[in-house]
Write a protein that holds these residues in place. Sequence first.
Motif: not given
Lengths: 115, 111
Positions: A86-107
């Motif tokens: 039991s927990a909060l499950y978060l999905c996220a996306s980023s432009q690429d992996w692993p660079k992700a220099n703009y961070g992740y966008t989370f749901g």
Amino acid sequence: DTEVTQTPKHLVMGMTNKKSLKCEQHMGHRAMYWYKQKAKKPPELMFVYSYEKLSINESVPSRFSPECPNSSLLNLHLHALQPEDSALYLCASSQDWPKANYGYTFGSGTRLTVV
Amino acid sequence: DQQVKQNSPSLSVQEGRISILNCDYTNSMFDYFLWYKKYPAEGPTFLISISSIKDKNEDGRFTVFLNKSAKHLSLHIVPSQPGDSAVYFCAAKEAGNQFYFGTGTSLTVIP
């Protein structure tokens, strides 16, 4: 569209149930992530998909099964979970992996309760 | 062991004053840092970032300071507004690796 959409927002399931969490983004991001967050703890990485291929599995139990049907969708299939899942499950996306220099966008997350 | 720590779970500040949120990290290989803001029932949203080649980055009312020798990161909000009330997470990564998150600091700005 600058959002990551997660469904459902809340889920209560029994230990013998099978359910799925869904995540969708239309920002053209090529990397997608599943995180698990317990109360008063930081988000913990579970899985990373890059270009629809599983890149990282952080030793997650097999009762959690990720799936990336296409570049916009990410699912998390749940089976035979335990109450401690039991927990909060978060999905996220980023432009690429692993660079992700703009961070992740989370749901906004799915609040899962296993009974 | 947590690589990113936010030792203050909560902070209260009067409207118009400065809010200072702190973050410490242990991995000297971290070279990129972010702050996220999270409202209840929403996912974290990206606020501001800084790379290890800088010691300060400013965006409007928000400034992030990086002290590499102390492995310390801080977020300054000036002036603080009631709409800034949220949970703030810091995150850090090294090249080629995932972000590691702190536990968050809950900021309350009192009108």
